[in-house]
Design a protein around this motif. Structure first.
Motif, short mmCIF file in Angstrom:
data_model
loop_
_atom_site.label_atom_id
_atom_site.label_comp_id
_atom_site.label_asym_id
_atom_site.label_seq_id
_atom_site.Cartn_x
_atom_site.Cartn_y
_atom_site.Cartn_z
N SER A 101 36.69 36.73 46.51
CA SER A 101 38.01 36.34 46.04
C SER A 101 38.06 37.07 44.43
O SER A 101 36.94 36.81 43.63
N TYR A 102 39.12 37.64 44.14
CA TYR A 102 39.45 38.45 42.98
C TYR A 102 39.76 37.23 41.84
O TYR A 102 40.48 36.43 42.08
N LYS A 103 39.01 37.45 40.76
CA LYS A 103 39.25 36.30 39.47
C LYS A 103 40.20 37.12 38.63
O LYS A 103 39.87 38.25 38.26
N LEU A 104 41.39 36.27 38.27
CA LEU A 104 42.23 36.84 37.14
C LEU A 104 41.56 36.90 35.81
O LEU A 104 40.30 36.49 35.70
N LYS A 105 42.26 37.36 34.94
CA LYS A 105 41.66 37.46 33.61
C LYS A 105 41.24 36.06 32.92
O LYS A 105 40.54 35.80 32.39
N ASN A 106 42.09 35.18 33.46
CA ASN A 106 41.88 33.67 33.04
C ASN A 106 40.75 33.11 33.83
O ASN A 106 40.48 31.73 33.75
N SER B 292 48.02 37.99 37.01
CA SER B 292 48.62 37.12 38.02
C SER B 292 48.33 37.87 39.30
O SER B 292 47.95 38.98 39.37
N TYR B 293 48.72 36.94 40.48
CA TYR B 293 48.50 37.38 41.84
C TYR B 293 49.91 37.42 42.43
O TYR B 293 50.60 36.42 42.32
N LYS B 294 50.59 38.68 42.99
CA LYS B 294 51.74 38.54 43.81
C LYS B 294 51.59 39.70 44.84
O LYS B 294 51.40 40.69 44.35
N TYR B 295 51.59 39.15 46.04
CA TYR B 295 51.53 39.94 47.16
C TYR B 295 52.50 41.13 47.30
O TYR B 295 53.64 41.08 46.95
N ASN B 296 52.11 42.24 47.45
CA ASN B 296 52.53 43.65 46.86
C ASN B 296 52.16 44.84 47.98
O ASN B 296 50.99 45.22 48.09
N ASN B 297 53.42 45.42 48.46
CA ASN B 297 53.05 46.41 49.63
C ASN B 297 52.87 47.80 48.82
O ASN B 297 52.32 48.72 49.25
N SER B 298 53.43 47.91 47.61
CA SER B 298 53.56 49.22 46.74
C SER B 298 52.01 49.53 46.57
O SER B 298 51.69 50.57 46.67
N GLY B 299 51.06 48.33 46.30
CA GLY B 299 49.69 48.78 45.86
C GLY B 299 49.02 49.52 47.04
O GLY B 299 48.18 50.52 46.80
#
Length: 538
Positions: free
Chosen positions: A267-272, A156-163
């Motif tokens: 663009s990154y593709k998810l596992k699906n 899944s994609y979820k914008y994230n500052n920790s990363g």
């Protein structure tokens, strides 16, 4: 064939008119740059750099970039990849042996693409209150490393500052340099970006703009924040001139090999197999039929947006010295870019249409096999919703064109067939135009409000936890019932039964559940086709 000097001047004047229309002389404003084929079409500032001193903004004033920082962090990581010091599939635990088990499944690429599942530290309760304090890199990592993953990495994609905070820490561990020193030595200095730096580690004395937040009808200096907290996710400051140098370096293929630049913009593709429309520190999308690479930023006192159109070699950067109270910089940058490529976005000025005309546009429009766009009339406006989606009020700017508001580029245009009947609606959003044919289907029946007393509602009021750091608050404000998610604004909810509320503005529904004793224990949030439980915590 190159444009003549006269036509270039005319375009510059056109761009200046677009920019000037959004800012007031006595308020915070923006620094703006528009580039085409490496040439400057517009470089200008609007508004004030300091309200108390009435100091005008200058085009070379330094501004906070916010999350535009992420693209520089991503390039630093790719430099280390090219040098063989790290690999994109390296797990977090390779660099932080004491990181919990979850770190074995999270890779550097997951961090770059917001697909790690690590909760964002900026969304945790109390972050704002603590954000004024200096914190070490290890202390911040310790503050979120034990949080449960929100989803399996890569699914899944979820914008994230920790990363991006972790990426900064990895840069430091691998290079032996502080993040501030690394980006200065390896990126800014080689490119002549002398006025770009991790805030607090500047290498020049260039003047800075004061940052503001809207308070009522006016603006006050923004809240304080220690730049140790945004760090590699948002701590950089720069000027539009330096950002133009950055774009020129990318166009020229500097700093990285061609394959690395290509990967940075893919663009990154998810596992699906689903596209996330996010690459390494850049959003990836379309703009008026051509590829666009872009990113925005928001940080106390400032909001920013920059976009690249590689096909036409267009670059636009808009830096605001207010974090709210001004139009979205993304909208302004998009208008400027559209004008440069000869596809100007129409000016939105409300016109009044009669009921007969409005009623002709009411109906059901096809998105795909399962989903529809529903258009209904409410007074002198049209309201558009999509299956399980939010409602959007639209006002007319022409006989067949409607727009959301002055802070949005969303617009729709209705077309007619040879018989004069409405045949389809074209939805323009984010530089894309999608046609939805009108269907001969009945409008879905709108749910009716349920008569709920204050006493009945009282048992539903409280906090409901969706995730450890994400809570829905349900409360009454006067005659309104509202819900508010962590870090978001309040949303009106309407009771449609004794235990169910609709949230039409966001396309959601809340259904409350009770235990055997009749006590409310949780709610089920239905939104976007997903059912998400949230347990009552107080």
């Amino acid at each position: 064939m190159k444009p003549s000097a006269a036509s270039a001047t005319t375009l510059t004047q056109q761009l200046d008119q677009i920019g000037a229309g959004y800012y007031k002389a006595d308020q915070p404003g923006a620094t703006v740059i528009v580039m085409k084929d490496g040439k400057t079409l517009l470089r200008k500032a609007y508004g004030l750099a300091n309200l108390r001193n009435k100091e005008a903004l200058q085009a070379d004033h330094v501004m906070r970039l916010g999350s535009i920082t992420k693209q520089f962090t991503a390039v630093a990581i790719l430099q280390l990849v090219e040098e063989g010091k790290i690999a994109l599939n390296d797990p977090v635990t390779k660099f932080f042996p004491d990181y919990p088990e979850t770190g074995k499944t999270v890779t550097i690429e997951h961090l770059l693409t917001h697909t790690s599942g690590i909760p964002s530290y900026t969304g945790k309760p109390g972050f704002v209150a603590k954000s004024v304090k200096d914190i070490s890199v290890s202390e911040m990592v310790d503050s979120f490393k034990n949080d449960a993953l929100e989803f399996e990495p890569g699914t899944s994609y979820k914008y994230n500052n920790s990363g991006y905070f972790l990426l900064g820490a990895i840069i430091e561990k691998v290079s032996g340099e502080t993040y501030a020193n690394y980006v200065a030595k390896r990126i800014f200095t080689p490119l002549g970006m002398n006025n770009t730096a991790h805030e607090g580690h500047e290498r020049s004395q260039q003047a800075r703009a004061q940052g503001y937040s809207q308070r009522g009808e006016g603006f006050d200096p923004s809240m304080k924040i220690s730049m140790t907290q945004p760090y590699a996710a948002g701590s950089l400051t720069s000027t539009v001139d330096d950002l133009a140098k950055w774009d020129a370096a990318i166009t020229a293929g500097k700093l990285l090999k061609a394959d690395s630049w290509k990967r940075a913009f893919t663009s990154y593709k998810l596992k699906n197999g689903q596209d996330t429309n996010y690459a390494y520190g850049w959003g990836v999308g379309q703009f008026e039929g051509q590829p666009m690479i872009s990113h925005g930023g928001g940080i106390p006192g400032f909001s920013t947006y920059a976009l690249r159109l590689p096909k036409d070699q267009v670059y636009v950067a808009v830096l605001h010295n207010a974090d709210r109270g001004l139009p979205q910089p993304e909208m302004i940058a998009s208008r400027l870019a559209a004008a440069v490529i000869g596809k100007p976005i129409p000016e939105f000025k409300t016109v009044m249409l009669d009921e007969k005309t409005l009623n002709q546009y009411v109906g059901v429009y096809r998105i795909d096999e399962k989903n529809r766009r529903i258009v209904v009339r409410e007074g002198n406006k049209l309201v558009m919703t999509r299956t399980d989606g939010p409602r959007t009020e639209m006002q007319a700017y022409s006989q067949n064109g409607f727009f959301k508001d002055q802070n949005s580029l969303l617009r729709v245009e209705f077309n007619r067939n040879a018989k004069g009947e409405v045949s389809d609606v074209v939805v323009h959003q984010n530089g894309n135009a999608v046609v939805h044919p009108k269907l001969n289907e009945a409008l879905p029946e709108a749910p009716k409000a349920f008569a709920m007393s204050v006493e009945q509602f009282a048992e539903f009021a409280g906090d409901y936890q969706i995730q450890p750091n994400f809570v829905l608050n349900v409360r009454r404000e006067g005659n309104r019932y509202v819900t508010q998610a962590t870090g978001q604004g309040p949303v009106d909810i309407m009771p449609i039964s004794a235990d169910t509320f609709n949230a039409p503005d966001v396309g959601g529904q809340l259904k409350f559940e009770k235990d055997a004793d009749g006590k409310v224990t949780q709610l089920i949030l239905t939104q976007g086709g997903r059912n998400t439980p949230a347990k009552k915590i107080k």
